[in-house]
Write a protein that holds these residues in place. Sequence first.
Motif, PDB file in Angstrom:
ATOM      1  N   ASP A 246      33.069  17.335  41.213  1.00 36.03           N
ATOM      2  CA  ASP A 246      33.537  18.454  42.036  1.00 36.03           C
ATOM      3  C   ASP A 246      32.610  18.557  43.245  1.00 36.03           C
ATOM      4  N   ASP A 247      32.740  19.610  44.028  1.00 35.12           N
ATOM      5  CA  ASP A 247      31.934  19.723  45.247  1.00 35.12           C
ATOM      6  C   ASP A 247      30.435  19.858  44.971  1.00 35.12           C
ATOM      7  N   ASN A 248      30.084  20.278  43.771  1.00 34.78           N
ATOM      8  CA  ASN A 248      28.677  20.488  43.434  1.00 34.78           C
ATOM      9  C   ASN A 248      28.027  19.315  42.718  1.00 34.78           C
ATOM     10  N   LEU A 249      28.817  18.508  42.017  1.00 32.02           N
ATOM     11  CA  LEU A 249      28.255  17.484  41.133  1.00 32.02           C
ATOM     12  C   LEU A 249      28.979  16.157  41.250  1.00 32.02           C
ATOM     13  N   SER A 250      28.178  15.113  41.353  1.00 33.06           N
ATOM     14  CA  SER A 250      28.654  13.740  41.209  1.00 33.06           C
ATOM     15  C   SER A 250      27.800  13.100  40.128  1.00 33.06           C
ATOM     16  N   VAL A 251      28.340  12.046  39.506  1.00 32.47           N
ATOM     17  CA  VAL A 251      27.616  11.349  38.454  1.00 32.47           C
ATOM     18  C   VAL A 251      27.571   9.865  38.778  1.00 32.47           C
ATOM     19  N   SER A 252      26.645   9.183  38.119  1.00 34.89           N
ATOM     20  CA  SER A 252      26.457   7.760  38.388  1.00 34.89           C
ATOM     21  C   SER A 252      25.868   7.080  37.169  1.00 34.89           C
TER      22      SER A 252
ATOM     23  N   PHE B 241      22.815  14.271  49.083  1.00 32.90           N
ATOM     24  CA  PHE B 241      22.489  14.923  47.815  1.00 32.90           C
ATOM     25  C   PHE B 241      21.155  15.638  47.960  1.00 32.90           C
ATOM     26  N   ARG B 242      21.032  16.791  47.291  1.00 36.89           N
ATOM     27  CA  ARG B 242      19.820  17.601  47.377  1.00 36.89           C
ATOM     28  C   ARG B 242      19.019  17.584  46.075  1.00 36.89           C
ATOM     29  N   THR B 243      19.720  17.313  44.956  1.00 39.58           N
ATOM     30  CA  THR B 243      19.063  17.295  43.650  1.00 39.58           C
ATOM     31  C   THR B 243      19.475  16.029  42.910  1.00 39.58           C
ATOM     32  N   LEU B 244      18.492  15.416  42.243  1.00 36.83           N
ATOM     33  CA  LEU B 244      18.724  14.230  41.444  1.00 36.83           C
ATOM     34  C   LEU B 244      18.359  14.567  40.004  1.00 36.83           C
TER      35      LEU B 244
ATOM     36  N   GLN C 192      21.088  23.992  28.348  1.00 35.36           N
ATOM     37  CA  GLN C 192      20.077  23.672  29.364  1.00 35.36           C
ATOM     38  C   GLN C 192      20.726  23.164  30.650  1.00 35.36           C
ATOM     39  N   PHE C 193      21.802  22.405  30.506  1.00 34.00           N
ATOM     40  CA  PHE C 193      22.456  21.788  31.659  1.00 34.00           C
ATOM     41  C   PHE C 193      23.147  22.834  32.536  1.00 34.00           C
ATOM     42  N   ALA C 194      23.849  23.771  31.935  1.00 30.29           N
ATOM     43  CA  ALA C 194      24.651  24.743  32.685  1.00 30.29           C
ATOM     44  C   ALA C 194      23.827  25.520  33.717  1.00 30.29           C
ATOM     45  N   PRO C 195      22.719  26.179  33.349  1.00 30.73           N
ATOM     46  CA  PRO C 195      21.958  26.917  34.355  1.00 30.73           C
ATOM     47  C   PRO C 195      21.246  26.002  35.347  1.00 30.73           C
ATOM     48  N   MET C 196      20.872  24.808  34.890  1.00 27.14           N
ATOM     49  CA  MET C 196      20.211  23.870  35.793  1.00 27.14           C
ATOM     50  C   MET C 196      21.155  23.504  36.932  1.00 27.14           C
ATOM     51  N   ILE C 197      22.403  23.198  36.610  1.00 24.34           N
ATOM     52  CA  ILE C 197      23.378  22.862  37.652  1.00 24.34           C
ATOM     53  C   ILE C 197      23.667  24.083  38.520  1.00 24.34           C
TER      54      ILE C 197
ATOM     55  N   LYS D 133      22.408  22.039  45.921  1.00 22.91           N
ATOM     56  CA  LYS D 133      23.613  21.210  45.850  1.00 22.91           C
ATOM     57  C   LYS D 133      23.856  20.482  47.158  1.00 22.91           C
ATOM     58  N   PRO D 134      24.541  19.355  47.082  1.00 23.21           N
ATOM     59  CA  PRO D 134      25.148  18.751  45.902  1.00 23.21           C
ATOM     60  C   PRO D 134      24.129  18.033  45.020  1.00 23.21           C
ATOM     61  N   VAL D 135      24.532  17.862  43.763  1.00 19.43           N
ATOM     62  CA  VAL D 135      23.702  17.264  42.729  1.00 19.43           C
ATOM     63  C   VAL D 135      24.269  15.896  42.362  1.00 19.43           C
ATOM     64  N   LEU D 136      23.384  14.936  42.162  1.00 23.39           N
ATOM     65  CA  LEU D 136      23.771  13.651  41.576  1.00 23.39           C
ATOM     66  C   LEU D 136      23.038  13.523  40.251  1.00 23.39           C
ATOM     67  N   ALA D 137      23.803  13.398  39.171  1.00 22.40           N
ATOM     68  CA  ALA D 137      23.230  13.207  37.840  1.00 22.40           C
ATOM     69  C   ALA D 137      23.532  11.786  37.389  1.00 22.40           C
ATOM     70  N   PHE D 138      22.551  11.161  36.736  1.00 21.44           N
ATOM     71  CA  PHE D 138      22.779   9.796  36.257  1.00 21.44           C
ATOM     72  C   PHE D 138      22.293   9.631  34.825  1.00 21.44           C
TER      73      PHE D 138
END
Length: 142
Positions: free
Chosen positions: A7-13, A29-32, A78-83, A88-93
């Motif tokens: 979505d607009d806030n999160l991408s994954v890799s 991206f602002r957060t990894l 833990q994930f919900a409040p962190m995101i 944003k945007p966040v890239l999680a891998f």
Amino acid sequence: MDIRKIDDNLSVSPQIAVEDVAEIARLGFRTLVANRPDREEPGQPAMADIEAAATEHGLQWVYLPVASGNITDQNVDQFAPMIRDAEKPVLAFCRSGTRCTVLWALSSARDHGPEEVLSRARQAGYDITGLIPRLIQQANKH
């Protein structure tokens, strides 16, 4: 890199390399976020090296390791409040991007219907239909 927008806030890799971090920052991206435990498999880049590159390129770094195939409700909690609170945007891998997608899906099911969550994951190339019972469980927590 195989970056997939959820979505607009999160991408994954899938697993990134230290050399990818400059491009991740250049893409805006602002957060990894690393959802993969350090040394999960031989040859995987050290999280400390990725963290150093993230800091060097002005990215917020979050290390939230989750065991493959064993995502707990505590991990989701833990994930919900962190995101929510991350720049944003966040890239999680992780190894394939699936763990990150599952964490997002289970935390998002609390605010969005399971069908919407499944659809977004499917559009990003992840089939998480096996999670339907857990998505409904999470939705009922809301």
